[in-house]
Write an enzyme that holds these catalytic residues in place. Structure first.
Site, PDB file in Angstrom:
ATOM      1  N   LYS A 182      19.298   7.295  -5.649  1.00  0.00           N
ATOM      2  CA  LYS A 182      20.349   6.022  -5.121  1.00  0.00           C
ATOM      3  C   LYS A 182      21.813   6.654  -5.034  1.00  0.00           C
ATOM      4  O   LYS A 182      22.591   6.645  -4.224  1.00  0.00           O
ATOM      5  CB  LYS A 182      20.434   4.697  -5.786  1.00  0.00           C
ATOM      6  CG  LYS A 182      21.167   3.745  -5.181  1.00  0.00           C
ATOM      7  CD  LYS A 182      20.945   2.558  -6.046  1.00  0.00           C
ATOM      8  CE  LYS A 182      21.830   1.425  -5.505  1.00  0.00           C
ATOM      9  NZ  LYS A 182      21.477   0.116  -6.184  1.00  0.00           N
ATOM     10  N   PHE A 193      13.408   1.054 -14.063  1.00  0.00           N
ATOM     11  CA  PHE A 193      12.806  -0.142 -13.192  1.00  0.00           C
ATOM     12  C   PHE A 193      12.606   0.536 -11.861  1.00  0.00           C
ATOM     13  O   PHE A 193      13.389   1.212 -11.139  1.00  0.00           O
ATOM     14  CB  PHE A 193      13.812  -1.255 -12.964  1.00  0.00           C
ATOM     15  CG  PHE A 193      13.469  -2.274 -12.058  1.00  0.00           C
ATOM     16  CD1 PHE A 193      12.176  -2.890 -12.464  1.00  0.00           C
ATOM     17  CD2 PHE A 193      13.984  -2.518 -10.759  1.00  0.00           C
ATOM     18  CE1 PHE A 193      11.477  -3.909 -11.425  1.00  0.00           C
ATOM     19  CE2 PHE A 193      13.265  -3.536 -10.154  1.00  0.00           C
ATOM     20  CZ  PHE A 193      12.311  -4.177 -10.608  1.00  0.00           C
ATOM     21  N   GLN A 194      11.330   0.232 -11.366  1.00  0.00           N
ATOM     22  CA  GLN A 194      10.640   1.007 -10.117  1.00  0.00           C
ATOM     23  C   GLN A 194      10.889   2.488  -9.996  1.00  0.00           C
ATOM     24  O   GLN A 194      11.004   2.923  -9.015  1.00  0.00           O
ATOM     25  CB  GLN A 194      11.440   0.296  -8.905  1.00  0.00           C
ATOM     26  CG  GLN A 194      11.031  -1.106  -8.988  1.00  0.00           C
ATOM     27  CD  GLN A 194      11.441  -1.899  -7.553  1.00  0.00           C
ATOM     28  OE1 GLN A 194      12.453  -1.795  -6.945  1.00  0.00           O
ATOM     29  NE2 GLN A 194      10.572  -2.755  -7.287  1.00  0.00           N
ATOM     30  N   GLU A 208       4.790  -1.958   3.270  1.00  0.00           N
ATOM     31  CA  GLU A 208       5.207  -0.661   3.835  1.00  0.00           C
ATOM     32  C   GLU A 208       3.940   0.350   4.231  1.00  0.00           C
ATOM     33  O   GLU A 208       4.276   1.108   4.896  1.00  0.00           O
ATOM     34  CB  GLU A 208       5.597   0.030   2.325  1.00  0.00           C
ATOM     35  CG  GLU A 208       6.963  -0.302   1.895  1.00  0.00           C
ATOM     36  CD  GLU A 208       6.860  -1.719   1.001  1.00  0.00           C
ATOM     37  OE1 GLU A 208       5.806  -2.275   1.121  1.00  0.00           O
ATOM     38  OE2 GLU A 208       8.138  -2.181   0.603  1.00  0.00           O
ATOM     39  N   MET A 248     -20.084  -1.103   9.508  1.00  0.00           N
ATOM     40  CA  MET A 248     -20.457   0.527   9.337  1.00  0.00           C
ATOM     41  C   MET A 248     -21.312   0.523   8.042  1.00  0.00           C
ATOM     42  O   MET A 248     -22.019   1.363   8.131  1.00  0.00           O
ATOM     43  CB  MET A 248     -19.235   1.217   9.591  1.00  0.00           C
ATOM     44  CG  MET A 248     -19.531   2.629   9.565  1.00  0.00           C
ATOM     45  SD  MET A 248     -20.782   3.165  10.841  1.00  0.00           S
ATOM     46  CE  MET A 248     -19.570   3.813  12.017  1.00  0.00           C
TER      47      MET A 248
HETATM   48  C1  LIG Z   1      -9.217   1.233   3.502  1.00  0.00           C
HETATM   49  C2  LIG Z   1     -10.827   1.704   3.634  1.00  0.00           C
HETATM   50  N1  LIG Z   1     -11.502   0.817   2.884  1.00  0.00           N
HETATM   51  C3  LIG Z   1     -13.193   1.144   2.814  1.00  0.00           C
HETATM   52  C4  LIG Z   1     -13.578   1.839   3.891  1.00  0.00           C
HETATM   53  C5  LIG Z   1     -14.943   2.213   4.003  1.00  0.00           C
HETATM   54  N2  LIG Z   1     -15.382   1.381   5.362  1.00  0.00           N
HETATM   55  C6  LIG Z   1     -15.755   2.231   6.431  1.00  0.00           C
HETATM   56  S1  LIG Z   1     -16.248   1.154   7.813  1.00  0.00           S
HETATM   57  C7  LIG Z   1     -15.979  -0.178   6.922  1.00  0.00           C
HETATM   58  C8  LIG Z   1     -16.294  -1.449   7.355  1.00  0.00           C
HETATM   59  C9  LIG Z   1     -15.406  -1.864   8.417  1.00  0.00           C
HETATM   60  O1  LIG Z   1     -15.574  -3.175   8.948  1.00  0.00           O
HETATM   61  P1  LIG Z   1     -14.954  -3.838  10.314  1.00  0.00           P
HETATM   62  O2  LIG Z   1     -13.667  -3.426  10.179  1.00  0.00           O
HETATM   63  O3  LIG Z   1     -15.443  -5.264  10.168  1.00  0.00           O
HETATM   64  O4  LIG Z   1     -15.846  -2.864  11.442  1.00  0.00           O
HETATM   65  P2  LIG Z   1     -16.972  -2.813  11.738  1.00  0.00           P
HETATM   66  O5  LIG Z   1     -17.842  -1.706  11.251  1.00  0.00           O
HETATM   67  O6  LIG Z   1     -17.827  -4.214  11.286  1.00  0.00           O
HETATM   68  O7  LIG Z   1     -17.186  -2.658  13.213  1.00  0.00           O
HETATM   69  C10 LIG Z   1     -15.857   0.246   5.486  1.00  0.00           C
HETATM   70  C11 LIG Z   1     -15.698  -0.817   4.460  1.00  0.00           C
HETATM   71  C12 LIG Z   1     -12.767   2.519   4.868  1.00  0.00           C
HETATM   72  N3  LIG Z   1     -13.000   3.204   5.653  1.00  0.00           N
HETATM   73  N4  LIG Z   1     -11.432   2.335   4.707  1.00  0.00           N
END
Ligand SMILES: Cc1ncc(C[n+]2csc(CCOP(=O)(O)OP(=O)(O)O)c2C)c(N)n1
Ligand SMILES: [Mg+2]
Lengths: 98, 550
Positions: free
Chosen positions: B159, B109-110, B47, B461
């Protein structure tokens, strides 16, 4: 600053929750709360007194744009030098200090 | 006609041609009614995927994205996609099944209180308690999603309501748009005085330009006044990449040139922006010499973070037209241009395959005309810095929420809304794995979507912030045990290849773009490479760091 708000809204489910949630999230603490649900008119009437360091404008503008708000009047506390402002949701004309 | 059949009628009257969803117990009457309808239903594999796909559909087309889910876990899985739409003002309607009204409140349920759960992430949420309310609630839902500042709306639908009877002649009554407050002549005169008095004016453009359908008046405003413009992540593309007044992105990973121009400006004309902290850095030191004219449809945004000297709440199209005056700012234009040439985003000096190299090449080969759906991380910033978008609708990026996993499902939605357009998901290795089950959706519908994975074997990042702000104490950012992404894609019937030789860069990207149907290109890049420049969280934009990669 402490101020109060008079709100009239549609009595949708969760309308009251949304008002309270907005108040909390935007950084305002509730000092007192009075609610009436007018079943005939389907109107929710809320009288809120809140406190915050943040400007009143911050809360008023956020509440004013919630769906279901019909009327919103914000009154400053007696000690507050700024005059009372009144707004209706139908005719939004917010003024900002310029 | 039952409630479910009425919903289908309403969706058709709203011109909805595509739904994204996943069935389950409490939404079964609606799924049954869909069997007789011409509306295309896309079965995503989660979803969250449906919500992001509807979100990408809406962002890339300007139409309302619609997603469906069952009660409980189906509905809760939508939340991240709705939150993303809420933060970035994307028009969406989510319809969730709910347990029958007599069971609400019995921990059935749900049963989850979706109305309550959705409140902070929607513009408005509705629970249909009686069948007679259904037509009006649906009319309102579609109206609210689009009206003024757009956003997501949730309709929770028990529902028994889906099965209850409505009179055959019940017809949808689309709500009328109500007139918006506009700035007064006095306010506009004041804005023009501020513009005329300014020596170093800067336009700061954001997502509101696209949302307000104001691209043409915005470009006219820039061309007539000649004022240089910087952009937030969501404003990119409001001017074409090669436009002489376009100074690109400002903020945390904006260019030195753009940030400095804002710090020096004596007037900031903020158009459809909300002064996000990723843009302003330390707010009290943002554009310290500038007076501010703020144009936005949402009065709550004006003065929220930065006091405006002149507030123009309302339709930015009208206001931009009224402010388009001729100005003499030649010296300032020249200074900005010079600065951009010196301190704009440049191709990095080092050899090899880097994010900037890749994105510049992709931008050149697609002439900035592809729809790029990003994930979140360093690769997302490289897209913003180096891909020269010719229109903001082509840049799908999770700005306010910054939700990893956005890119692939949003690309699916965009592809379905724009079947003839080249759609590319630029993914990070971490983000890609958050919704990679949607490869199955691409495979099933044979969508010609392309996927480019920038694999730095890390949560890049986060690693970068640990390098810069935590003395290189790396905590849980290693992804060196990534799966073989090519084999993975192939398992879903999607052709895939890896790029390793820098000399093959243009060839490999061309190959990706030319492959008919879906295709994936996996590119290994160095873990150590960071996004520069950078303003540390909490720092002021004038403390921008210009690092270099090894
Ligand atoms: C759902 C979610 N969880 C955690 C984060 C924190 N976060 C921001 S950037 C990042 C790393 C992203 O890694 P990747 O997709 O490999 O991109 P890169 O920075 O390596 O290009 C994280 C964990 C987020 N933004 N979104
Ligand atoms: Mg990565």
């Amino acid at each position: 600053m402490i101020f109060s708000l008079h709100i009239q809204a549609h009595s949708h489910p969760a309308m009251l929750e949304k008002i309270l949630q907005t108040t909390r999230v935007r950084g305002f603490t509730i000092r007192s709360l009075e609610v009436k649900n007018d079943a005939v008119e389907q109107l929710l009437k809320v009288h809120l007194t809140v406190e915050s360091e943040r400007p009143q404008e911050r809360l008023v503008t956020q509440l004013n744009k919630l769906g279901g708000i019909l009327e919103l009047t914000a009154l400053h506390a007696v000690a507050d030098p700024i005059p009372a402002v009144a707004r209706t949701a139908r005719n939004v004309s917010l003024m900002y200090p310029v | 006609m039952n409630g479910a059949e009425y919903i289908v009628r309403k969706l058709m009257s709203e011109g909805v041609d595509t739904l994204f969803g996943y069935p389950g117990g409490c939404i079964m009457p609606l799924y049954d009614a869909l069997l007789e309808s011409p509306i295309r239903h896309i079965l995503c594999r989660h979803e969250q995927g449906s919500a992001f796909a509807a979100n990408g559909y809406a962002r890339s087309s300007g139409r309302t994205g619609v997603c469906l889910a069952t009660s409980g876990p189906g509905a809760t899985n939508l939340i991240t996609g709705l939150a993303d739409a809420y933060m970035d003002s994307v028009p969406m309607v989510a319809i969730t099944g709910q347990v029958p009204t007599p069971l609400i409140g019995s921990d059935a349920f749900q049963e989850i209180d979706m109305l309550g759960m959705s409140l902070p992430v929607t513009k408005q949420s509705f629970l249909v308690e009686r069948i007679e309310q259904l037509p009006e609630i649906l009319d309102q839902a579609f109206h609210v999603a689009r009206e003024g500042r757009p956003g997501p709306v949730l309709v929770d639908l028990p529902k028994d309501i889906q099965l209850a009877t409505l009179p055959e002649r019940t017809l949808p009554q689309p709500a009328q748009a109500r007139p918006r407050a506009q700035a007064t002549g006095e306010q506009l005169r004041q804005a023009i005085e501020l513009i005329e008095a300014s020596r170093r004016p800067i336009i700061f453009g954001g997502g509101g330009i696209l949302l307000g359908d104001a691209i043409a008046p915005f470009r006219h405003f820039v061309d007539t006044t000649g004022i240089p413009a910087v952009f937030s992540l969501k404003g990119l593309g409001a001017l074409p990449g090669d436009h002489p007044r376009n100074m690109g992105m400002l903020g945390m990973h904006g260019s030195v040139a753009a940030n400095q121009a804002v710090q020096e400006a004596d007037l900031l004309i903020a158009v459809g922006v909300r002064f996000d902290d990723r843009v302003t850095g330390k707010l009290s030191r943002f554009a310290p010499h500038a007076r501010v004219i703020h144009l936005d449809i949402d009065p709550a945004e004006i003065g929220k973070l930065r006091q405006a000297d002149c507030a123009l709440a309302g339709d930015i199209r009208q206001h931009l037209k009224a402010l388009a005056i001729h100005l003499e700012v030649g010296d300032w234009q020249a200074a900005c241009r010079e600065r951009l040439a010196r301190d704009g985003f440049a191709q990095p000096g080092q050899d090899g395959i880097t994010g900037p190299h890749l994105l510049r090449q992709l931008s050149a080969l697609t002439r900035g005309q592809a729809i790029i759906s990003c994930d979140v991380g360093q690769h997302q910033m490289w897209v913003a810095q180096h891909y020269a978008f010719d229109h903001p609708r082509k840049h799908l990026t999770s700005g306010g929420l910054g939700a990893m996993g956005f890119g692939l499902p949003a690309a699916i939605g965009a592809q379905l809304a724009n079947p003839e357009t080249l759609v590319i998901n630029v993914a990070g290795d971490g983000s890609f794995m958050m919704n990679m089950q949607e490869l199955a959706t691409i495979g099933r519908y044979r969508l010609p979507t392309k996927i480019l994975i920038l694999d730095n074997q890390a949560l890049g990042m986060v690693r970068q912030q640990q390098a810069v702000c935590y003395q290189g104490r790396y905590s849980e950012i290693d992804l060196s045990d990534n799966p073989d992404f090519c084999t993975l894609a192939q398992a879903f019937g999607i052709p895939a290849r890896s790029l390793t030789d820098p000399d093959d860069l243009a060839y490999a990207i061309n190959k990706l773009l030319e492959t008919p149907g879906p295709a994936l290109l996996h590119v290994a890049i160095a873990t150590e490479h960071n996004v520069w420049p950078m303003v540390k969280p909490g720092d002021a934009n004038d403390q921008i760091m210009t690092g270099a990669n090894p």
